[in-house]
Design a protein around this motif. Structure first.
Motif, PDB file in Angstrom:
ATOM      1  N   GLU A 156       0.829  -1.199   0.000  1.00  0.00           N
ATOM      2  CA  GLU A 156       0.000   0.000   0.000  1.00  0.00           C
ATOM      3  C   GLU A 156       0.868   1.255   0.000  1.00  0.00           C
ATOM      4  O   GLU A 156       1.552   1.529   0.985  1.00  0.00           O
ATOM      5  CB  GLU A 156      -0.900   0.004   1.239  1.00  0.00           C
ATOM      6  N   THR A 169       3.942   6.479  -3.773  1.00  0.00           N
ATOM      7  CA  THR A 169       3.091   6.630  -4.955  1.00  0.00           C
ATOM      8  C   THR A 169       2.776   5.267  -5.555  1.00  0.00           C
ATOM      9  O   THR A 169       3.471   4.273  -5.292  1.00  0.00           O
ATOM     10  CB  THR A 169       3.785   7.487  -6.032  1.00  0.00           C
ATOM     11  N   LEU A 170       1.748   5.247  -6.367  1.00  0.00           N
ATOM     12  CA  LEU A 170       1.393   4.008  -7.057  1.00  0.00           C
ATOM     13  C   LEU A 170       2.525   3.546  -7.961  1.00  0.00           C
ATOM     14  O   LEU A 170       2.780   2.339  -8.071  1.00  0.00           O
ATOM     15  CB  LEU A 170       0.106   4.198  -7.847  1.00  0.00           C
ATOM     16  N   LEU A 184      -4.560   0.639  -4.168  1.00  0.00           N
ATOM     17  CA  LEU A 184      -4.787   2.072  -4.173  1.00  0.00           C
ATOM     18  C   LEU A 184      -5.531   2.474  -2.910  1.00  0.00           C
ATOM     19  O   LEU A 184      -6.652   2.032  -2.679  1.00  0.00           O
ATOM     20  CB  LEU A 184      -5.605   2.470  -5.407  1.00  0.00           C
ATOM     21  N   ASP A 185      -4.880   3.284  -2.082  1.00  0.00           N
ATOM     22  CA  ASP A 185      -5.501   3.881  -0.910  1.00  0.00           C
ATOM     23  C   ASP A 185      -5.965   5.267  -1.351  1.00  0.00           C
ATOM     24  O   ASP A 185      -5.139   6.120  -1.695  1.00  0.00           O
ATOM     25  CB  ASP A 185      -4.477   3.968   0.218  1.00  0.00           C
ATOM     26  N   CYS A 186      -7.259   5.490  -1.384  1.00  0.00           N
ATOM     27  CA  CYS A 186      -7.799   6.744  -1.932  1.00  0.00           C
ATOM     28  C   CYS A 186      -7.310   7.966  -1.166  1.00  0.00           C
ATOM     29  O   CYS A 186      -7.008   8.996  -1.768  1.00  0.00           O
ATOM     30  CB  CYS A 186      -9.323   6.704  -1.922  1.00  0.00           C
ATOM     31  N   ALA A 201      -3.555   8.452  -2.029  1.00  0.00           N
ATOM     32  CA  ALA A 201      -3.446   8.842  -3.437  1.00  0.00           C
ATOM     33  C   ALA A 201      -3.918  10.278  -3.634  1.00  0.00           C
ATOM     34  O   ALA A 201      -3.327  11.031  -4.415  1.00  0.00           O
ATOM     35  CB  ALA A 201      -4.248   7.891  -4.321  1.00  0.00           C
ATOM     36  N   GLU A 211      -0.738  11.774  -5.413  1.00  0.00           N
ATOM     37  CA  GLU A 211      -0.795  11.626  -6.862  1.00  0.00           C
ATOM     38  C   GLU A 211      -1.298  12.919  -7.510  1.00  0.00           C
ATOM     39  O   GLU A 211      -2.128  13.626  -6.936  1.00  0.00           O
ATOM     40  CB  GLU A 211      -1.706  10.463  -7.241  1.00  0.00           C
ATOM     41  N   LEU A 217      -8.503  10.415  -8.890  1.00  0.00           N
ATOM     42  CA  LEU A 217      -8.645   9.001  -8.534  1.00  0.00           C
ATOM     43  C   LEU A 217      -9.157   8.150  -9.689  1.00  0.00           C
ATOM     44  O   LEU A 217      -8.662   7.043  -9.918  1.00  0.00           O
ATOM     45  CB  LEU A 217      -9.540   8.834  -7.315  1.00  0.00           C
ATOM     46  N   LEU A 244      -6.416   7.357 -11.955  1.00  0.00           N
ATOM     47  CA  LEU A 244      -5.482   6.412 -11.346  1.00  0.00           C
ATOM     48  C   LEU A 244      -6.004   4.978 -11.472  1.00  0.00           C
ATOM     49  O   LEU A 244      -5.237   4.055 -11.766  1.00  0.00           O
ATOM     50  CB  LEU A 244      -5.244   6.759  -9.867  1.00  0.00           C
ATOM     51  N   TRP A 294      -3.873   2.178 -13.378  1.00  0.00           N
ATOM     52  CA  TRP A 294      -3.200   1.125 -12.624  1.00  0.00           C
ATOM     53  C   TRP A 294      -3.975  -0.170 -12.488  1.00  0.00           C
ATOM     54  O   TRP A 294      -3.383  -1.228 -12.317  1.00  0.00           O
ATOM     55  CB  TRP A 294      -2.801   1.639 -11.232  1.00  0.00           C
TER      56      TRP A 294
END
Length: 179
Positions: free
Chosen positions: A123, A135-136, A155-157, A160, A164, A168, A171, A175
């Protein structure tokens, strides 16, 4: 339901099969499916996947392995490795060295997860929470370097939204296809 292991015990890695079966039965009786575990390394205190201290990393890996096994016993399908304080950079250490040690721990946990038929998810968390894997893209690079079917990113909103530059929805589009 994702379970944070520390909510079950101060030493969650020591939970026995009877305790896990009781927790699983309680969830099932309430009509709740245990889908996975998250916030894995809060307890016991002193764990780290990135420290230079070999004994601490070994203890941390032992806990990670126990949690993989427990997730399977609980009927979960995945583990989410956030645990921001357990992936810090030791004073005087380098980011690259800490990342290499973290990667070795993730790879070992991934092997255990693969044998158990589970997914081990890295994560990315915001930089104010942890200096490693923010980051992702960083998580995806770690996953790629490990090369295991059982190691993924997630992906942790909230994180992110802080880290990021893309929204979202973009993303997810970017991803999700790569896992």
């Amino acid at each position: 339901l994702e379970i944070a292991p520390y909510t079950l015990s101060e030493e969650p890695q020591r939970l026995g099969s009877a305790q896990l079966a009781a927790a699983r039965a309680a969830a099932e009786d309430a009509g709740i499916a245990v889908t996975g575990l998250h916030w894995l390394l809060l307890k016991p205190a002193g764990l780290s996947i990135s420290t230079r201290d070999d004994a601490v990393r070994r203890k941390t890996l032992d806990v990670m392995f126990a949690l993989v096994d427990q997730c399977a016993e609980l009927g979960g399908r995945y583990l989410v490795h956030g645990s921001p304080h357990q992936r810090r950079i030791d004073p005087g250490d380098t980011r690259a060295a800490a990342l290499a040690r973290a990667q070795a721990c993730f790879a070992a946990a991934g092997e255990r997860a693969e044998k158990a038929g589970l997914m081990y998810c890295i994560e990315p968390l915001a930089s104010e929470q942890t200096p490693l894997i923010n980051t992702l893209k960083e998580a995806a690079l770690m996953v790629e370097a490990i090369g295991s079917r059982a190691v993924r990113s997630m992906l942790d909103c909230s994180a992110a939204g802080r880290m990021e530059s893309a929204p979202l929805a973009a993303l997810v589009d970017r991803w999700l296809p790569s896992g």
